[in-house]
Design a protein around this motif. Structure first.
Motif, mmCIF file in Angstrom:
data_model
loop_
_atom_site.group_PDB
_atom_site.id
_atom_site.type_symbol
_atom_site.label_atom_id
_atom_site.label_comp_id
_atom_site.label_asym_id
_atom_site.label_seq_id
_atom_site.Cartn_x
_atom_site.Cartn_y
_atom_site.Cartn_z
ATOM 1 N N VAL A 441 0.838 -1.207 0.000
ATOM 2 C CA VAL A 441 0.000 0.000 0.000
ATOM 3 C C VAL A 441 0.871 1.254 0.000
ATOM 4 C CG1 VAL A 441 -1.818 1.253 1.226
ATOM 5 C CG2 VAL A 441 -1.799 -1.252 1.242
ATOM 6 N N ASP A 442 0.635 2.163 -0.965
ATOM 7 C CA ASP A 442 1.415 3.397 -1.041
ATOM 8 C C ASP A 442 0.779 4.488 -0.194
ATOM 9 O OD1 ASP A 442 -0.704 4.467 -2.483
ATOM 10 O OD2 ASP A 442 0.295 4.346 -4.419
ATOM 11 N N VAL A 443 1.444 5.651 -0.130
ATOM 12 C CA VAL A 443 0.970 6.711 0.778
ATOM 13 C C VAL A 443 -0.396 7.240 0.363
ATOM 14 C CG1 VAL A 443 3.238 7.454 1.585
ATOM 15 C CG2 VAL A 443 2.287 8.469 -0.483
ATOM 16 N N TRP A 444 -0.628 7.321 -0.929
ATOM 17 C CA TRP A 444 -1.895 7.894 -1.377
ATOM 18 C C TRP A 444 -3.066 6.994 -0.994
ATOM 19 C CZ3 TRP A 444 -6.072 7.071 -4.558
ATOM 20 C CH2 TRP A 444 -6.812 8.204 -4.859
ATOM 21 N N LEU A 445 -2.947 5.694 -1.266
ATOM 22 C CA LEU A 445 -4.032 4.775 -0.944
ATOM 23 C C LEU A 445 -4.163 4.593 0.565
ATOM 24 C CD1 LEU A 445 -6.231 2.910 -2.016
ATOM 25 C CD2 LEU A 445 -4.544 1.068 -2.105
ATOM 26 N N ALA A 446 -3.033 4.564 1.269
ATOM 27 C CA ALA A 446 -3.090 4.428 2.728
ATOM 28 C C ALA A 446 -3.852 5.584 3.356
ATOM 29 C CB ALA A 446 -1.677 4.353 3.303
ATOM 30 N N ASN A 447 -3.612 6.797 2.866
ATOM 31 C CA ASN A 447 -4.327 7.956 3.390
ATOM 32 C C ASN A 447 -5.820 7.875 3.094
ATOM 33 O OD1 ASN A 447 -4.655 10.591 4.526
ATOM 34 N ND2 ASN A 447 -4.678 11.438 2.459
ATOM 35 N N ARG A 448 -6.146 7.439 1.872
ATOM 36 C CA ARG A 448 -7.551 7.264 1.504
ATOM 37 C C ARG A 448 -8.241 6.273 2.440
ATOM 38 N NH1 ARG A 448 -10.703 10.505 -1.809
ATOM 39 N NH2 ARG A 448 -9.370 11.466 -3.372
ATOM 40 N N LEU A 449 -7.514 5.218 2.790
ATOM 41 C CA LEU A 449 -8.102 4.176 3.626
ATOM 42 C C LEU A 449 -8.283 4.638 5.068
ATOM 43 C CD1 LEU A 449 -9.040 1.272 4.108
ATOM 44 C CD2 LEU A 449 -6.631 0.622 4.371
ATOM 45 N N VAL A 450 -7.225 5.178 5.679
ATOM 46 C CA VAL A 450 -7.320 5.493 7.108
ATOM 47 C C VAL A 450 -8.293 6.627 7.377
ATOM 48 C CG1 VAL A 450 -5.050 4.573 7.663
ATOM 49 C CG2 VAL A 450 -5.267 6.978 7.022
ATOM 50 N N LYS A 451 -8.468 7.544 6.434
ATOM 51 C CA LYS A 451 -9.409 8.631 6.684
ATOM 52 C C LYS A 451 -10.850 8.138 6.646
ATOM 53 C CE LYS A 451 -10.609 10.621 2.247
ATOM 54 N NZ LYS A 451 -10.927 11.874 1.584
ATOM 55 N N ALA A 452 -11.085 6.979 5.992
ATOM 56 C CA ALA A 452 -12.433 6.416 5.922
ATOM 57 C C ALA A 452 -12.737 5.497 7.094
ATOM 58 C CB ALA A 452 -12.610 5.652 4.608
ATOM 59 N N ILE A 453 -11.747 5.264 7.971
ATOM 60 C CA ILE A 453 -11.942 4.397 9.136
ATOM 61 C C ILE A 453 -12.449 5.231 10.301
ATOM 62 C CG2 ILE A 453 -10.800 2.885 10.803
ATOM 63 C CD1 ILE A 453 -8.832 2.122 8.605
ATOM 64 N N PRO A 454 -13.578 4.883 10.905
ATOM 65 C CA PRO A 454 -14.099 5.664 12.039
ATOM 66 C C PRO A 454 -13.227 5.490 13.277
ATOM 67 C CG PRO A 454 -15.427 3.695 11.687
ATOM 68 C CD PRO A 454 -14.470 3.772 10.542
ATOM 69 N N SER A 455 -13.281 6.450 14.169
ATOM 70 C CA SER A 455 -12.447 6.433 15.368
ATOM 71 C C SER A 455 -12.778 5.263 16.281
ATOM 72 C CB SER A 455 -12.611 7.753 16.137
ATOM 73 O OG SER A 455 -12.201 8.842 15.341
ATOM 74 N N SER A 456 -13.976 4.723 16.173
ATOM 75 C CA SER A 456 -14.382 3.621 17.039
ATOM 76 C C SER A 456 -13.852 2.267 16.593
ATOM 77 C CB SER A 456 -15.917 3.561 17.088
ATOM 78 O OG SER A 456 -16.435 3.358 15.778
ATOM 79 N N MET A 457 -13.278 2.178 15.402
ATOM 80 C CA MET A 457 -12.907 0.888 14.823
ATOM 81 C C MET A 457 -11.492 0.473 15.220
ATOM 82 S SD MET A 457 -13.069 -0.266 10.789
ATOM 83 C CE MET A 457 -14.849 -0.040 10.683
ATOM 84 N N LYS A 458 -11.318 -0.809 15.507
ATOM 85 C CA LYS A 458 -9.998 -1.380 15.769
ATOM 86 C C LYS A 458 -9.310 -1.642 14.438
ATOM 87 C CE LYS A 458 -9.520 -4.517 18.999
ATOM 88 N NZ LYS A 458 -8.500 -3.925 19.916
ATOM 89 N N VAL A 459 -8.014 -1.364 14.373
ATOM 90 C CA VAL A 459 -7.265 -1.471 13.122
ATOM 91 C C VAL A 459 -6.087 -2.428 13.295
ATOM 92 C CG1 VAL A 459 -5.941 -0.235 11.374
ATOM 93 C CG2 VAL A 459 -7.895 0.880 12.479
ATOM 94 N N ILE A 460 -6.006 -3.431 12.416
ATOM 95 C CA ILE A 460 -4.902 -4.384 12.435
ATOM 96 C C ILE A 460 -4.276 -4.424 11.050
ATOM 97 C CG2 ILE A 460 -4.238 -6.799 12.767
ATOM 98 C CD1 ILE A 460 -6.668 -6.993 14.701
ATOM 99 N N LEU A 461 -2.995 -4.062 10.980
ATOM 100 C CA LEU A 461 -2.250 -4.041 9.724
ATOM 101 C C LEU A 461 -1.352 -5.273 9.682
ATOM 102 C CD1 LEU A 461 -1.155 -0.287 9.869
ATOM 103 C CD2 LEU A 461 -3.233 -1.233 8.859
ATOM 104 N N VAL A 462 -1.406 -6.006 8.577
ATOM 105 C CA VAL A 462 -0.658 -7.258 8.455
ATOM 106 C C VAL A 462 0.254 -7.171 7.237
ATOM 107 C CG1 VAL A 462 -0.826 -9.770 8.263
ATOM 108 C CG2 VAL A 462 -2.635 -8.486 9.442
ATOM 109 N N GLY A 463 1.530 -7.553 7.390
ATOM 110 C CA GLY A 463 2.420 -7.515 6.242
ATOM 111 C C GLY A 463 3.821 -7.965 6.572
ATOM 112 N N ASP A 464 4.610 -8.135 5.537
ATOM 113 C CA ASP A 464 6.006 -8.549 5.642
ATOM 114 C C ASP A 464 6.861 -7.412 5.116
ATOM 115 O OD1 ASP A 464 8.513 -9.669 5.499
ATOM 116 O OD2 ASP A 464 7.868 -11.514 4.496
ATOM 117 N N GLU A 465 7.595 -6.759 6.003
ATOM 118 C CA GLU A 465 8.350 -5.561 5.623
ATOM 119 C C GLU A 465 9.497 -5.860 4.664
ATOM 120 O OE1 GLU A 465 10.880 -3.889 8.747
ATOM 121 O OE2 GLU A 465 10.355 -5.646 9.963
ATOM 122 N N ASP A 466 9.892 -7.128 4.534
ATOM 123 C CA ASP A 466 11.022 -7.463 3.665
ATOM 124 C C ASP A 466 10.606 -7.722 2.233
ATOM 125 O OD1 ASP A 466 13.297 -7.435 5.508
ATOM 126 O OD2 ASP A 466 12.185 -9.012 6.540
#
Length: 810
Positions: A441-466
């Protein structure tokens, strides 16, 4: 000098017209041509407005031979001659090009003004006064339509002299109308800012032809933005000022500038025009600057609102025990701690290499949260949101959890026109969201996603940094991990597959830079075959032949290569593998498109987004049928491609959206797994070979991995940590806002942001306090070469029965 080919004639009938794309296919009655032909009728095609009867057209272009329809004339540009008789002029004015002008009115106009009607009206619209009793609105519409059609026809002729084709000409004319030529000849560089697809190089060529000086202010500004855009395509969020000046100088003045030349005034002008952001010695495109700001402040907003979810640890231990017994699995200590962290934290990252059980942990998180923390104790799609950047990754997530998963674009309701249904003003509904394969996920799409997440929602990000970073700008997952602002659960112990899996061991040795431990000897699931660039295709053919003889299919085998060109590249491998997987047969129809041959049964990949058809860049399908024009409703030849149950029809004009997929790029394999993966690593790929690219390719193999190549090139590539470090500032922005409350973030905003800037960046946030800038809309580049939408996982058969790569060799 080669004579330009042309066809002159009148319209017989329109075969096809797409008003949105202004693409037409028409039958023309031939009057004159310099082609060597005895035909009296020709089919022309190209980006043309709807042609009208009674007009003489001159089309310039080239002949193309169509396997079904015969010869066609591909139009590069055209001229339209006005009707030469009063009768034909009346038919022209009474056509559906001119709303409200019927045959009776047209006769009155021509009867009064004569054969020169069009020129007279365009020069002085008052000549219509007193001729007919048209309503004022109808008259103005007629004049506007006349200017539109006649103006465009004339403009295209002039634009063609500068090498501008019809499609781009239509975009320019739609914006500037009759002033198009004035804009082009006075300052072509302003079109760089206004027209997508009109680049700096094109503007520079035109400017040289018309004599614009090299130090023209708009040329300097256009060159600066060109460098910034090029660097963003390389993954950078910003460019250092000195580097930008050096690159812009080289671009604009070939050998740089002397010490007296200053870019400061041009930077300031672009800032005032809201086309760039300057922060200390860093220069940004506005949409990328605000995207990073948005990610930081939006995640801080979500983290600020705590959950009211309590549970006893004894309940969690019992639940995990029940889950282990029911599923026949065993959670390790770090996996248990990861589940517990997910329940305790509002935002968290789950990371780890292949085989460490990320998916198993996700399943445990979902069940634990639902039974211990969800007061309603019900699982609904609207409450638990699962998503991933690609269709393949989403499907894998869905299969592993038993819950519906979507692509991020689909979850946000992407329209295909840079618009999303869900944003800060219309947020998603639910209790918990899990985003898998977050490294993509790049910065543009990440910003689009997190701004659409309500403050009440739990957020879990999953990935392999390598794994490979996002195709678009930024390194969001890596920056989040570096920031230490978000709790991280790292999985390091290997659980998946057999304990002696060579694929997993190899991946972790690479991940942890233990190259001296690499064991490239043959094993039950891995082998390395030495070969050179020249022999790679033959080696892969032998492996595939052996696999096919053992009953494996094209669904089981995927070749992943770093580059498209060279003797071992994707194009050459696809051509060779097509002959093995799907050779010519009298029972199979085939069709040629440029240098490619497609036949029924071929494996193909979608290259561009088509949201209206629900297929996206990276989707892999199989050609089910090739139909003749007599067999279709459109009366055109069609290819029907099956994308895992979704059948999509392609006519010839859409064939360039597809490519053979027996071999695909490593970038396009992200988020996917294949039973058998074959990777060529040879000297001709040297400039592309880096650690995370090789690591990503290796981790795509599920049951068997085969590397064909040169040992030294493999080792040298693994020592290259990355192509280069990307310029990002997300870490410092996270640290800046993480300790602030939501109210403080709003109160301390000191950047002046226009509404269009908020819209382009997808951010409603203001930023830090030492800058005052304005931004205007600059169209974000959503679609890149490896766009995120698509990539559905194929239902490949599983072959875990002691498969050995040596089984594929004699």
């Amino acid at each position: 000098m080669t004579e330009q080919l042309y066809i002159k004639g009148q319209l017989n009938h329109m075969i096809f017209h797409n008003a949105e794309k202004q693409f037409s296919i028409a039958s023309i009655k031939l009057e004159e041509t310099n082609l060597d032909t005895k035909e009296d009728e020709f089919v022309v095609k190209g980006h043309l407005p709807k042609l009208t009867y009674g007009n003489d057209y001159i089309f310039y272009g080239k002949m193309e031979s169509h396997p079904r329809f015969g010869d066609q004339f591909q139009v590069f540009t055209y001229e339209k001659e006005l009707p030469k008789t009063e009768e034909s002029l009346i038919r022209y004015l009474a056509s559906d090009l001119f709303y409200g002008i019927g045959l009776k009115t047209a006769k009155k106009i021509v009867g009064k003004l004569g054969i020169d009607t069009v020129e007279k009206v365009l020069m002085d619209e008052t000549v219509l006064d007193g001729i007919v009793s048209m309503k004022k609105e109808t008259k103005q519409q007629f004049i506007q339509d006349l200017r539109l059609h006649q103006g465009f026809d004339r403009v295209t002729v002039e634009l063609s002299k500068y090498g501008i084709g019809l499609q781009l000409a239509q975009k320019i004319y739609a914006l500037h109308q009759e002033k198009t030529l004035d804009v082009l000849t006075e300052n072509p560089y302003q079109l760089v800012f206004q027209i997508e697809g009109f680049g700096f190089q094109r503007a520079d060529e035109i400017a040289q032809q018309i004599g614009i000086r090299k130090d023209h202010p708009t040329r300097i500004q256009a060159g600066i933005l060109h460098v910034l855009e090029e660097e963003s395509l390389n993954g950078h969020v910003f460019v250092y000022e000195k580097y930008l000046i050096r690159q812009a100088s080289e671009l604009l003045f070939s050998h740089g500038t002397n010490g007296d030349f200053s870019f400061d005034i041009y930077f300031q002008s672009l800032i005032e025009e809201s086309l760039l952001v300057k922060e200390n010695d860093r220069i940004y495109l506005p949409q990328l600057y605000f995207a990073e700001e948005g990610i930081a402040s939006q995640l801080a907003r979500i983290q600020e609102v705590k959950e009211d979810a309590t549970y006893a640890e004894s309940e969690l231990l019992k639940l995990i025990g029940d889950l282990e017994e029911r599923e026949g699995i065993s959670y390790g200590e770090e996996q248990y701690e990861a589940i517990k962290m997910a329940l305790d934290e509002k935002v968290m990252i789950l990371t780890g290499g292949p085989g460490t059980g990320k998916t198993t942990v996700v399943k445990g998180i979902l069940e634990s949260y639902q039974k211990l923390c969800d007061k309603e104790k019900t699982i609904k799609d609207s409450d638990y949101l699962l998503c991933a950047p690609t269709g393949r990754a989403a499907k894998r997530l869905s299969e592993s959890t038993g819950m519906k998963a979507k692509t991020i674009h689909s979850l946000l309701g992407w329209s295909g026109e840079n618009e999303f249904e869900y944003d800060a003003g219309n947020q998603l509904e639910g209790k918990l969201i899990i985003i898998d394969e977050f490294s993509m996920v790049d910065v543009w799409l990440a910003n689009r996603l997190v701004k659409a997440i309500p403050s009440s929602m739990k957020v879990i990000l999953v990935g392999d940094e390598d794994q490979l970073p996002s195709v678009g700008p930024g390194e969001v997952l890596s920056d989040l991990l570096k920031s230490d602002c978000i709790k991280v659960a790292r999985l390091e112990e290997i659980y998946r597959q057999k304990e002696d899996s060579s694929i997993i061991k190899l991946a972790h040795a690479i991940k942890n830079d233990r190259f001296e431990e690499l064991d490239l000897s043959k094993s039950s699931d891995f082998n390395f075959f030495p070969t050179t660039t020249e022999n790679t295709a033959v080696m892969i053919e032998k492996i595939v032949e052996r696999a096919l003889a053992k009953g494996y299919t094209q669904r089981d085998i995927q070749v992943l290569a770093p580059m498209y060109r060279s003797k071992a590249g994707i194009h050459a491998l696809n051509e060779a593998l097509q002959q093995l997987f799907n050779p010519p047969s009298q029972q199979k129809r085939e069709i040629k498109h440029f240098d490619s041959i497609y036949r029924s049964g071929d494996k193909v990949i979608q290259l561009v987004n088509q949201p209206e058809k629900k297929v996206f860049n990276g989707d892999i399908g199989e050609i089910r049928a090739i139909k003749k024009p007599t067999e279709t409703e459109t009366k055109k030849e069609e290819m029907i491609v099956d994308f895992e149950g979704l059948e999509v029809s392609y006519t010839r004009q859409d064939f360039n959206q597809l490519m053979l997929a027996y071999a695909i790029s490593i970038h396009k394999s992200q988020g996917s797994e294949f039973p058998i993966v074959i990777i060529p690593i040879v000297r001709s790929f040297r400039r592309m070979l880096v650690k995370n690219l090789i690591y990503t390719a290796i981790t795509r193999g599920k049951s068997s991995l085969i590397i064909c190549g040169e040992y030294n090139e493999l080792m040298d590539g693994l020592r290259q940590k990355n192509f280069f470090n990307r310029n990002t500032t997300l870490v410092e922005r996270l640290k800046h806002v993480w300790g602030m409350s939501v109210d403080e973030i709003d109160r301390n905003a000191a950047i002046e942001v226009s509404e269009s800037a908020k819209e382009l960046s997808g951010s409603q946030d203001e930023a830090s306090s030492d800058k005052i800038i304005e931004t205007k809309q600059v169209k974000p580049k959503i679609e890149s070469e490896d766009d995120y939408e698509g990539l559905p996982l194929e239902d490949a058969e599983k072959h875990d029965d002691g498969l050995s790569p040596y089984d594929f060799m004699d």
